[in-house]
Motif scaffolding. Structure first.
Motif, short mmCIF file in Angstrom:
data_model
loop_
_atom_site.label_atom_id
_atom_site.label_comp_id
_atom_site.label_asym_id
_atom_site.label_seq_id
_atom_site.Cartn_x
_atom_site.Cartn_y
_atom_site.Cartn_z
N LEU A 30 -47.81 -23.29 31.65
CA LEU A 30 -49.11 -22.76 31.27
C LEU A 30 -49.26 -22.67 29.75
N HIS A 31 -50.47 -22.44 29.31
CA HIS A 31 -50.73 -22.19 27.90
C HIS A 31 -51.74 -21.05 27.78
N ALA A 32 -51.51 -20.20 26.79
CA ALA A 32 -52.44 -19.10 26.52
C ALA A 32 -52.56 -18.92 25.01
N ARG A 33 -53.62 -18.26 24.60
CA ARG A 33 -53.93 -18.09 23.19
C ARG A 33 -52.92 -17.21 22.47
N ASN A 34 -52.40 -16.18 23.17
CA ASN A 34 -51.44 -15.27 22.55
C ASN A 34 -50.49 -14.72 23.63
N LYS A 35 -49.53 -13.91 23.22
CA LYS A 35 -48.51 -13.43 24.15
C LYS A 35 -49.10 -12.55 25.25
N VAL A 45 -50.35 -16.64 38.01
CA VAL A 45 -49.91 -17.90 38.64
C VAL A 45 -48.43 -17.80 38.99
N PRO A 46 -48.09 -17.06 40.04
CA PRO A 46 -46.69 -16.98 40.46
C PRO A 46 -46.16 -18.37 40.78
N GLY A 47 -44.98 -18.66 40.28
CA GLY A 47 -44.41 -19.98 40.52
C GLY A 47 -44.51 -20.91 39.32
N ALA A 48 -45.33 -20.55 38.33
CA ALA A 48 -45.37 -21.34 37.10
C ALA A 48 -44.03 -21.22 36.39
N GLU A 49 -43.61 -22.28 35.72
CA GLU A 49 -42.29 -22.31 35.08
C GLU A 49 -42.23 -21.37 33.87
N THR A 50 -43.19 -21.50 33.00
CA THR A 50 -43.23 -20.68 31.78
C THR A 50 -44.60 -20.84 31.14
N VAL A 51 -44.80 -20.14 30.03
CA VAL A 51 -46.06 -20.24 29.30
C VAL A 51 -45.77 -20.50 27.83
N VAL A 52 -46.56 -21.34 27.21
CA VAL A 52 -46.49 -21.59 25.77
C VAL A 52 -47.71 -20.94 25.15
N CYS A 53 -47.49 -20.18 24.08
CA CYS A 53 -48.59 -19.45 23.46
C CYS A 53 -48.92 -19.99 22.08
N GLY A 54 -50.21 -20.01 21.77
CA GLY A 54 -50.66 -20.45 20.46
C GLY A 54 -52.17 -20.60 20.45
N ASP A 55 -52.79 -20.21 19.35
CA ASP A 55 -54.24 -20.26 19.20
C ASP A 55 -54.65 -21.66 18.77
N LEU A 56 -55.37 -22.38 19.63
CA LEU A 56 -55.74 -23.76 19.34
C LEU A 56 -56.86 -23.89 18.32
N SER A 57 -57.40 -22.77 17.85
CA SER A 57 -58.37 -22.84 16.76
C SER A 57 -57.65 -22.99 15.42
N SER A 58 -56.35 -22.79 15.41
CA SER A 58 -55.54 -22.89 14.20
C SER A 58 -54.74 -24.19 14.21
N ILE A 59 -54.85 -24.97 13.15
CA ILE A 59 -54.08 -26.22 13.07
C ILE A 59 -52.59 -25.92 13.11
N ALA A 60 -52.15 -24.92 12.36
CA ALA A 60 -50.72 -24.58 12.32
C ALA A 60 -50.22 -24.16 13.69
N GLU A 61 -50.98 -23.31 14.38
CA GLU A 61 -50.52 -22.84 15.69
C GLU A 61 -50.58 -23.95 16.73
N THR A 62 -51.53 -24.85 16.61
CA THR A 62 -51.59 -25.99 17.53
C THR A 62 -50.36 -26.87 17.36
N LYS A 63 -49.94 -27.07 16.14
CA LYS A 63 -48.70 -27.82 15.89
C LYS A 63 -47.50 -27.10 16.52
N GLN A 64 -47.49 -25.77 16.42
CA GLN A 64 -46.40 -24.99 17.02
C GLN A 64 -46.39 -25.11 18.54
N VAL A 65 -47.58 -25.18 19.13
CA VAL A 65 -47.67 -25.38 20.58
C VAL A 65 -47.03 -26.71 20.95
#
Length: 257
Positions: A30-35, A45-65
């Protein structure tokens, strides 16, 4: 079993697609904007492996995602679902000085496409409003045009189709398609939306995982698993190349060969 990453899957169509994929036995990240949103997504979503967090309005955070996704290994499919709507009555600037709608809906998918290891399948969520988008690609930053949230959204959804078709052309080993989920009653669509919410997430799941002949294709635009007409400019090589160059200029992320 497929391994699938879905942007913007804390709620709405992204979460619905994730739920369907998990139910079918696939491995979902999954992906979400923040923790905080990430914790909500994992609980929903029980059963999802994990979640990656990062604000996609930010170029730096999108790179981190992208970096975080790559650490999880190669994916079979990436669903570019994250998006913001057309109700921004005034231009909202991101930390990078870009219009919020463009940053999230247009530039973030470009950055992630460039930086995440090539999956087998790419799916980009568009909208029927993409047909009203500006094919000239002038003033993507909305510096000279009077602001219109509606037009900015329509432009961004055209950009998603352009990007999908550019990838289909440049990466022949990847199935890259765009979809129109319909106008449905999500937080973005509003309670009065007339199309089927139940059907809305099914096409992206199908394109991400199905071995059906119709799903194993590239450079198409789908609505409810059926090929649908699209803005003709999206299929033009000159438009695609101009969009990629503009995204490279604005993000500083070079398109990979």
């Amino acid at each position: 079993m497929a391994k699938v990453f879905i942007t913007g899957s804390a709620d709405g169509l992204g979460r619905m697609a994730a739920e369907l994929l998990v139910k079918e036995g696939h491995q979902v990240v999954l992906h979400a904007r923040n923790k905080h949103r990430g914790q909500e997504a994992m609980a929903a979503v029980p059963g999802a492996e994990t979640v990656v967090c990062g604000d996609l309005s930010s170029i730096a955070e999108t790179k981190q995602v992208a970096t975080a996704v790559n650490k999880l290994g190669k994916f079979d499919a990436v669903i570019h679902n994250a998006g913001v709507g057309y109700r921004e009555r005034e231009r909202i600037n991101t930390a990078d000085g870009l219009p919020h709608v463009f940053a999230v809906n247009s530039l973030a998918p470009y950055i992630l496409t460039c930086l995440i290891q090539k999956p087998k399948r790419l799916i980009y969520l568009s909208s029927g409003l993409h047909r009203e988008g500006d094919e000239t690609l002038k003033d993507l930053e909305w510096k000279t045009r009077p602001w219109s949230g509606y037009n900015a959204y329509a432009d961004s959804k055209l950009h998603d189709v352009i990007l999908a078709f550019a990838m289909a052309r440049k990466w022949p080993g990847v199935y890259s398609n765009a979809i129109e989920p319909g106008w449905v009653a999500t937080k973005m669509g509003g309670p009065g939306a007339p199309d089927s919410l139940e059907e809305a997430p099914k096409t992206q799941v199908w394109l991400a995982t199905s071995e059906d002949f119709e799903a194993m294709t590239t450079g198409r635009y789908f609505f409810h698993k059926k090929v649908r007409t699209f803005h003709p400019a999206a299929g033009r090589v000159d438009v695609q190349e101009r969009f990629l160059k503009e995204c490279e200029r604005l993000s500083g992320v070079k398109f990979p060969i």
